[in-house]
Write an enzyme that holds these catalytic residues in place. Sequence first.
Site, PDB file in Angstrom:
ATOM      1  CB  CYS A 196       1.245   1.167   4.359  1.00 37.75           C
ATOM      2  SG  CYS A 196      -0.465   0.667   4.667  1.00 37.75           S
ATOM      3  CB  CYS A 202      -0.904  -0.008   1.230  1.00 39.56           C
ATOM      4  SG  CYS A 202      -1.733   1.575   1.524  1.00 39.56           S
TER       5      CYS A 202
END
Length: 455
Positions: A378, A375
């Site tokens: 993230c 991600c």
Amino acid sequence: MALAVTSSSSTAISGSSFSRSGASSESKALQICSIRLSDRTHLSQRRYSLKPLNVESHSRNESWVSRASTLIAPEVEEKGGEVEDFEQLAKKLEDASPLEIMDKALERFGDEIAIAFSGAEDVALIEYARLTGKPFRVFSLDTGRLNPETYRLFDAVEKQYGIRIEYMFPDAVEVQALVRNKGLFSFYEDGHQECCRVRKVRPLRRALKGLKAWITGQRKDQSPGTRSEIPIVQVDPVFEGLDGGVGSLVKWNPLANVEGSDVWNFLRTMDVPVNALHAQGYVSIGCEPCTRPVLPGQHEREGRWWWEDAKAKECGLHKGNIKEEDGAADSKPAAVQEIFESNNVVALSRGGVENLMKLENRKEAWLVVLYAPWCPFCQAMEASYIELAEKLAGKGVKVAKFRADGEQKEFAKQELQLGSFPTILLFPKSAPRAIKYPSEHRDVDSLMTFVNLLR
């Protein structure tokens, strides 16, 4: 980190000096003697004014409105309040020249955009900006480990264009800790990502917090395996801009569709300064220990981090443009690089999370990020989360991570309030239920405030 106006014009804001470069020696009369405050409305409907590149924006008085981040970047508003679709704009500019793209970028963002100059072919960006006749800014990251030839190029560029480059440097305490703990050349043993995070990614993040947009020299042919889908313009999927939050920064890549040979033809034609290392076989130039010449027929990225796998030849500055494997998000390959790697971050298993949930009176508070390593959001908060863990070490708060994609995703949705990645939870010492962090501001100060008020 540097910003520029015509050579002799500079404005100090909050203790930071800005210089803006004009189009040429003939246009030095176009000096900008003041900074216009912007009164544009952002997605969050907040007002803001221009801030210097090297000052982070931390808003302590804003209410925390829950706006779950997604993998689809939002549109950004224009000066008149209308929403601009940068995906559509990228399509319109697909066949435009770098000069047209640069002109559009500078016209659109004015004082709130800057050119990222790494000291290689990025001289082309500065030359294109000069040719537009518009004032422009330039910044650069000085890692402290660049080649002497690179520093001499910086000086030559400043003199050629009549600008003063303002640099962003890594945090001295962080560099000192890294070198003392692991030595000067630890990246040869355990990879370059940690060193790049300290010396490049974190300084860049600080710089971009003072901008609405930035201009890079990324090209699709630089690294076909990872950069083949670079758009002309995009809402930056990784870094945050002046106003903070997802969608607060726009990224321009005027050279995205230009081949390296054409960039070099342009540089020779315009007779601009170039790095002397290019004549010695260097093509892609970074820090001295991590850069070497390439042989005839080798791709330019072969000279960067040559001891590592070809898929790892990115420093983290352009993570959002790294091409992902085909397939659904939850079927990402297991070999994707792990994140939040630190001695101060505890990796929790599902059993560990379940035990943590059962405890009603904990000896210490726990801060846990629910993440997926693939991600981009993230990845974007990795540096700040690790820094937070370092600051909280030994202070009564455990910092942890739990990989919540794949087969753990349903459990995380049902039991851990997972809505999107990343989700951050605080398990206080006395409260039985976890408290979900409701903000998209994932900088160290915002997270620290959340922890201190609720632990």
